[in-house]
Design a protein around this motif. Structure first.
Motif, PDB file in Angstrom:
ATOM      1  N   PRO A   1       0.830  -1.214   0.000  1.00  0.00           N
ATOM      2  CA  PRO A   1       0.000   0.000   0.000  1.00  0.00           C
ATOM      3  C   PRO A   1       0.861   1.260   0.000  1.00  0.00           C
ATOM      4  O   PRO A   1       1.978   1.263   0.519  1.00  0.00           O
ATOM      5  CB  PRO A   1      -0.820  -0.119   1.289  1.00  0.00           C
ATOM      6  N   THR A   2       0.311   2.311  -0.578  1.00  0.00           N
ATOM      7  CA  THR A   2       1.059   3.560  -0.699  1.00  0.00           C
ATOM      8  C   THR A   2       0.625   4.597   0.329  1.00  0.00           C
ATOM      9  O   THR A   2       1.259   5.649   0.459  1.00  0.00           O
ATOM     10  CB  THR A   2       0.841   4.167  -2.102  1.00  0.00           C
ATOM     11  N   GLY A   3      -0.445   4.324   1.058  1.00  0.00           N
ATOM     12  CA  GLY A   3      -0.935   5.272   2.050  1.00  0.00           C
ATOM     13  C   GLY A   3      -2.091   4.664   2.820  1.00  0.00           C
ATOM     14  O   GLY A   3      -2.383   3.473   2.699  1.00  0.00           O
ATOM     15  N   MET A   4      -2.734   5.507   3.618  1.00  0.00           N
ATOM     16  CA  MET A   4      -3.822   5.017   4.469  1.00  0.00           C
ATOM     17  C   MET A   4      -5.009   5.973   4.387  1.00  0.00           C
ATOM     18  O   MET A   4      -4.846   7.196   4.461  1.00  0.00           O
ATOM     19  CB  MET A   4      -3.323   4.929   5.917  1.00  0.00           C
ATOM     20  N   ILE A   5      -6.203   5.419   4.216  1.00  0.00           N
ATOM     21  CA  ILE A   5      -7.435   6.217   4.291  1.00  0.00           C
ATOM     22  C   ILE A   5      -7.896   6.225   5.750  1.00  0.00           C
ATOM     23  O   ILE A   5      -7.999   5.179   6.392  1.00  0.00           O
ATOM     24  CB  ILE A   5      -8.548   5.619   3.411  1.00  0.00           C
TER      25      ILE A   5
ATOM     26  N   ALA B   1     -14.198  -0.457   7.553  1.00  0.00           N
ATOM     27  CA  ALA B   1     -12.988  -0.167   8.327  1.00  0.00           C
ATOM     28  C   ALA B   1     -12.796   1.338   8.446  1.00  0.00           C
ATOM     29  O   ALA B   1     -12.975   2.074   7.478  1.00  0.00           O
ATOM     30  CB  ALA B   1     -11.772  -0.791   7.644  1.00  0.00           C
ATOM     31  N   ILE B   2     -12.454   1.792   9.659  1.00  0.00           N
ATOM     32  CA  ILE B   2     -12.173   3.218   9.872  1.00  0.00           C
ATOM     33  C   ILE B   2     -10.832   3.585   9.231  1.00  0.00           C
ATOM     34  O   ILE B   2     -10.669   4.653   8.657  1.00  0.00           O
ATOM     35  CB  ILE B   2     -12.153   3.541  11.385  1.00  0.00           C
ATOM     36  N   ARG B   3      -9.853   2.687   9.310  1.00  0.00           N
ATOM     37  CA  ARG B   3      -8.542   2.898   8.676  1.00  0.00           C
ATOM     38  C   ARG B   3      -8.342   1.801   7.631  1.00  0.00           C
ATOM     39  O   ARG B   3      -8.503   0.624   7.935  1.00  0.00           O
ATOM     40  CB  ARG B   3      -7.409   2.852   9.702  1.00  0.00           C
ATOM     41  N   GLU B   4      -7.983   2.181   6.418  1.00  0.00           N
ATOM     42  CA  GLU B   4      -7.809   1.192   5.345  1.00  0.00           C
ATOM     43  C   GLU B   4      -6.600   1.555   4.480  1.00  0.00           C
ATOM     44  O   GLU B   4      -6.515   2.681   3.980  1.00  0.00           O
ATOM     45  CB  GLU B   4      -9.056   1.136   4.472  1.00  0.00           C
ATOM     46  N   PRO B   5      -5.662   0.622   4.314  1.00  0.00           N
ATOM     47  CA  PRO B   5      -4.513   0.894   3.434  1.00  0.00           C
ATOM     48  C   PRO B   5      -4.967   1.133   1.996  1.00  0.00           C
ATOM     49  O   PRO B   5      -5.940   0.531   1.532  1.00  0.00           O
ATOM     50  CB  PRO B   5      -3.681  -0.390   3.547  1.00  0.00           C
ATOM     51  N   VAL B   6      -4.260   2.011   1.300  1.00  0.00           N
ATOM     52  CA  VAL B   6      -4.584   2.383  -0.077  1.00  0.00           C
ATOM     53  C   VAL B   6      -3.535   1.801  -1.016  1.00  0.00           C
ATOM     54  O   VAL B   6      -2.334   1.980  -0.794  1.00  0.00           O
ATOM     55  CB  VAL B   6      -4.625   3.918  -0.248  1.00  0.00           C
ATOM     56  N   TYR B   7      -3.982   1.138  -2.088  1.00  0.00           N
ATOM     57  CA  TYR B   7      -3.079   0.480  -3.040  1.00  0.00           C
ATOM     58  C   TYR B   7      -3.073   1.202  -4.383  1.00  0.00           C
ATOM     59  O   TYR B   7      -4.038   1.888  -4.738  1.00  0.00           O
ATOM     60  CB  TYR B   7      -3.518  -0.972  -3.257  1.00  0.00           C
ATOM     61  N   GLY B   8      -2.008   1.011  -5.127  1.00  0.00           N
ATOM     62  CA  GLY B   8      -1.994   1.443  -6.517  1.00  0.00           C
ATOM     63  C   GLY B   8      -3.003   0.622  -7.297  1.00  0.00           C
ATOM     64  O   GLY B   8      -3.016  -0.611  -7.196  1.00  0.00           O
ATOM     65  N   LEU B   9      -3.863   1.294  -8.068  1.00  0.00           N
ATOM     66  CA  LEU B   9      -4.982   0.603  -8.719  1.00  0.00           C
ATOM     67  C   LEU B   9      -4.950   0.790 -10.226  1.00  0.00           C
ATOM     68  O   LEU B   9      -4.192   1.606 -10.760  1.00  0.00           O
ATOM     69  CB  LEU B   9      -6.310   1.140  -8.166  1.00  0.00           C
TER      70      LEU B   9
ATOM     71  N   ALA C   1       3.664  -8.871   6.097  1.00  0.00           N
ATOM     72  CA  ALA C   1       2.326  -8.726   6.678  1.00  0.00           C
ATOM     73  C   ALA C   1       2.161  -7.347   7.315  1.00  0.00           C
ATOM     74  O   ALA C   1       1.127  -6.691   7.159  1.00  0.00           O
ATOM     75  CB  ALA C   1       2.094  -9.830   7.713  1.00  0.00           C
ATOM     76  N   GLU C   2       3.194  -6.883   8.018  1.00  0.00           N
ATOM     77  CA  GLU C   2       3.130  -5.579   8.691  1.00  0.00           C
ATOM     78  C   GLU C   2       3.039  -4.440   7.676  1.00  0.00           C
ATOM     79  O   GLU C   2       2.302  -3.472   7.863  1.00  0.00           O
ATOM     80  CB  GLU C   2       4.382  -5.417   9.568  1.00  0.00           C
ATOM     81  N   ALA C   3       3.784  -4.552   6.575  1.00  0.00           N
ATOM     82  CA  ALA C   3       3.767  -3.505   5.545  1.00  0.00           C
ATOM     83  C   ALA C   3       2.396  -3.407   4.887  1.00  0.00           C
ATOM     84  O   ALA C   3       1.981  -2.327   4.462  1.00  0.00           O
ATOM     85  CB  ALA C   3       4.842  -3.784   4.495  1.00  0.00           C
ATOM     86  N   HIS C   4       1.674  -4.522   4.792  1.00  0.00           N
ATOM     87  CA  HIS C   4       0.328  -4.488   4.211  1.00  0.00           C
ATOM     88  C   HIS C   4      -0.701  -3.937   5.201  1.00  0.00           C
ATOM     89  O   HIS C   4      -1.684  -3.333   4.780  1.00  0.00           O
ATOM     90  CB  HIS C   4      -0.099  -5.889   3.768  1.00  0.00           C
ATOM     91  N   SER C   5      -0.477  -4.133   6.488  1.00  0.00           N
ATOM     92  CA  SER C   5      -1.464  -3.657   7.468  1.00  0.00           C
ATOM     93  C   SER C   5      -1.238  -2.203   7.846  1.00  0.00           C
ATOM     94  O   SER C   5      -2.179  -1.503   8.222  1.00  0.00           O
ATOM     95  CB  SER C   5      -1.423  -4.531   8.728  1.00  0.00           C
ATOM     96  N   ASP C   6       0.018  -1.733   7.743  1.00  0.00           N
ATOM     97  CA  ASP C   6       0.325  -0.353   8.126  1.00  0.00           C
ATOM     98  C   ASP C   6       1.356   0.230   7.162  1.00  0.00           C
ATOM     99  O   ASP C   6       2.548  -0.061   7.272  1.00  0.00           O
ATOM    100  CB  ASP C   6       0.857  -0.311   9.557  1.00  0.00           C
ATOM    101  N   PRO C   7       0.923   1.070   6.216  1.00  0.00           N
ATOM    102  CA  PRO C   7       1.853   1.652   5.241  1.00  0.00           C
ATOM    103  C   PRO C   7       2.961   2.493   5.879  1.00  0.00           C
ATOM    104  O   PRO C   7       3.971   2.772   5.245  1.00  0.00           O
ATOM    105  CB  PRO C   7       0.951   2.541   4.370  1.00  0.00           C
TER     106      PRO C   7
END
Length: 685
Positions: free
Chosen positions: A43-47, A145-153, A198-204
């Motif tokens: 993910p590149t960021g977090m919503i 989810a209140i917090r959601e990782p954002v991916y390149g789409l 796993a950590e990088a996917h859960s928290d950018p």
């Protein structure tokens, strides 16, 4: 063959649940074709979302989760947006705006029925709106989810689906043994490999996990390059030491600079050894690398060997051939050319001359390492514009000799130190950091394309003074056909102004003989202005051309602009580069053009290019097939490469065959990052 433990991770994406041909095709647009690609698609960021009961101007700019009841809608004519008016829990009104998919929006938001919408709250005049909100049934709102990782789409895949796919791919990742030096792992508090993914996917923002993953890539890169160097150094080459018979007879156009003399001595010292030379020669545009290459090839010929010079394009190959033939014929050295265009008897003649040794130096494109091309005694390979070729192509050429030949790779794209370390770590590096006398700095101007008429008038005065010019057309898109069409249109307009015979045209879709005829006319001075695409980026040398106009300059990278600018300033006349820019500039485009105006120093430009564009573009990895790093940024490379290099060297010093427990883990790391050739070298070496 890849170890079984990694096979689930390297399965095609279709192996993941729910992935059919449609989704696979969409993923392929992002180069995500296997589970491992998705696992590393971080993910590149977090919503950050807020659950709110009521909208207010204080919440503008925030992502909200809001329960609403639509009560009215207005569909504009033509392309006007659909606006659905809805009330929140306190009867405040929010406008839900859709610029397309009106039928879908009406179905999802029926009037009078309660729905939950998610989106960014914006002010629209004195009203509040959400543009293209996500719509869900209210009884499912608790799952959001209140917090959601954002991916390149890409088109056809929403963020939620991309996350599901990435996590499904991650489930296929096994626990692998540790390949990082334990003390380094402890010092940096890095998690284990799978935990880091796993950590990088859960928290950018998990910097420790991302650093570890970046380090893994750089470590695999360094280890592979060291293995390549280790095997190359272990093989016995043929010492080549000339007697000065040919280099002494050469009529040089000028005295060698101190930098050229230093580099020539470094190369001669390498070639005199029985260990094959692996040397990268860096030199800015016009620094005299071709002359250094010629002296090195003559050294090989004096020692009874043949030399081959590989160029990335036919234009550059023929330019080199003409230059070398002009200098070598008077001293009795035979030079030939071989490209895809040589056919029939001409081709057979070259092949026979190589096999019987009557050809001393061969210049050509990739055709020179094709299977049926055999040399009698290949002793030196020179690769020009090295960044256009991959390691595999270097090895292909090396296989043309009974014993490993010496290799000199050259580039006029100055490569930042960190990239030299990660892309050419198996090579010694020489630098020509001094320009030949008489090369005056090129004046660079940045001009808005709204003043195109003034630029054309200035070009007319330049041509009337008996000088020549290049006009480089913009990169329209990644399509040679469209770029060629833009060049043809510019040539048509300039021919109307200056006459048919005064304007030449070259582009990548023209056949070789057509391009040669135009280039010959331009070099002879018969053509005043040469309209071209970037096929003239390297290798074109016309001293009377002292003006270059680059149209759409903001679309080019710094290194490419620097290469194009290097087409002028080769004669006695003061030279000028005009960069025509469009009406709007991004911050990156503005910084790029400002730097071009400020400096002619290619090494400084390369460092800035690395910051602005990343390593793939600088080194032309799209052309060469070299793999980009998935996680490591240029900053990561600068920070972590020295430690990775030291770690890889320590491992190989202790365990050169990678047979120990950690060595076996390091082999898995090489396979994971597709450095399979390095593992193959371990077997063969």
């Amino acid at each position: 063959m890849r170890p079984d433990i990694l096979n689930p991770l390297f399965a095609e994406v279709e192996a993941l649940k729910g992935v059919g041909p449609g989704i696979a095709k969409a993923l392929a647009r992002l180069d995500l074709t296997r589970a491992v690609d998705l696992a590393y698609h971080l993910p590149t960021g977090m919503i950050e979302r807020m659950r709110v009961d009521s909208v207010s101007h204080a919440l503008t700019g925030r992502m909200v989760i809001l329960e609403v009841v639509p009560f009215d809608l207005r569909a504009g004519a033509g392309r006007a947006p659909l606006r659905i008016y809805a009330s929140d829990a306190t009867q405040n009104t929010v406008t839900l705006t859709f610029f397309n998919n009106s039928a879908w929006a009406k179905k999802q938001l029926p009037l009078g029925e309660r729905r939950t919408v998610i989106g960014k709250l914006d002010a629209w005049g004195d009203q509040l709106q959400i543009v293209h909100p996500e719509v869900i049934e209210t009884d499912k709102a608790g799952d959001i989810a209140i917090r959601e990782p954002v991916y390149g789409l890409t088109e056809g895949i929403a963020n939620k689906r991309m996350r599901e796919l990435a996590l499904a791919a991650l489930e296929r990742a096994p626990d692998l043994p540790e390949w990082i030096e334990p003390s380094l792992l402890a010092k940096n508090h890095w998690p284990a490999w799978r935990s880091a993914l796993a950590e990088a996917h859960s928290d950018p923002l998990a910097t420790s996990a991302r650093k570890r993953l970046a380090y893994d890539e750089i470590f695999a890169n360094q280890l592979a390059l060291m293995l390549l160097r280790q095997v190359a150094r272990r093989k016995r080459g043929v010492p080549l030491q000339g007697n000065g018979r040919l280099t002494g007879a050469l009529k040089l156009p000028y005295q060698l600079t101190g930098a050229q003399r230093r580099v020539v001595e470094e190369i001669r010292g390498d070639m005199a050894q029985d260990k094959p030379m692996l040397r990268l020669l860096q030199g800015d545009v016009g620094s005299g690398k071709t002359l250094v290459a010629l002296l090195s090839m003559l050294e090989a010929v004096e020692a009874g060997a043949q030399a081959a010079m590989l160029a990335p394009t036919e234009i550059l190959a023929r330019q080199h051939f003409a230059t070398l033939q002009r200098q070598c014929e008077p001293i009795g050295v035979s030079v030939a050319i071989l490209t895809g265009r040589e056919k029939g008897r001409a081709r057979e003649s070259v092949l026979m001359g190589l096999a019987d040794g009557s050809i001393d130096i061969l210049v050509g494109t990739h055709a020179i390492f094709q299977q049926h091309v055999a040399y009698q005694r290949l002793g030196l390979i020179v690769i020009d514009e090295q960044h256009r070729f991959g390691v595999s192509q270097r090895l292909l050429l090396s296989e043309k000799a009974e014993r490993p030949p010496h290799l000199l790779a050259m580039t006029a794209t100055p490569i930042p130190r960190t990239l030299t370390l990660t892309h050419y770590g198996e090579m010694d590096v020489s630098q020509i950091d001094e320009m030949p006398p008489g090369r005056t700095p090129i004046e660079t101007l940045v001009i808005s394309d709204q003043k195109l008429g003034d630029v054309v008038e200035g070009l007319g005065r330049h041509l009337a003074a008996g000088c020549q010019a290049y006009w480089v057309c913009p990169l329209v898109e990644e399509s040679e056909a469209v770029d060629a069409a833009a060049a043809e249109e510019r040539a048509r307009v300039l021919r109307q102004r200056f006459g048919e015979t005064k304007v030449g045209l070259v582009h990548g879709r023209m056949k070789g003989p057509e391009k040669d005829a135009v280039m010959t006319s331009f070099a002879a001075g018969d053509i005043g202005v040469l309209v071209a695409t970037t096929v003239i980026e390297v290798g074109v040398d016309v001293p009377n051309a002292s003006l270059i106009i680059v149209e759409g300059a903001e679309r080019f990278g710094l290194a490419q602009l620097h290469q194009l600018r290097g087409r002028v300033g080769r004669g006695a006349a003061a030279s000028r580069c005009i960069l025509l820019r469009g009406p709007t500039l991004s911050e990156t485009g503005r910084a790029r053009l400002a730097l071009m105006r400020e400096t002619n120093d290619g090494f400084r430009i390369a460092e800035e290019d690395l910051k602005l564009r990343g390593p793939g573009e600088i080194l032309g990895t799209r052309q060469s097939g070299e793999q980009n790093f998935r996680v490591a940024s240029p900053e990561d490379v600068a920070e972590l490469a020295p430690a990775a290099q030291g770690d890889a060297r320590l491992l190989l010093d202790r365990d050169g065959g990678l047979a120990s427990e950690r060595g076996q883990a390091a082999r898995l790391c090489l396979y994971l990052f597709e450095r399979d050739a390095a593992v193959g070298l371990l077997r063969s070496g």
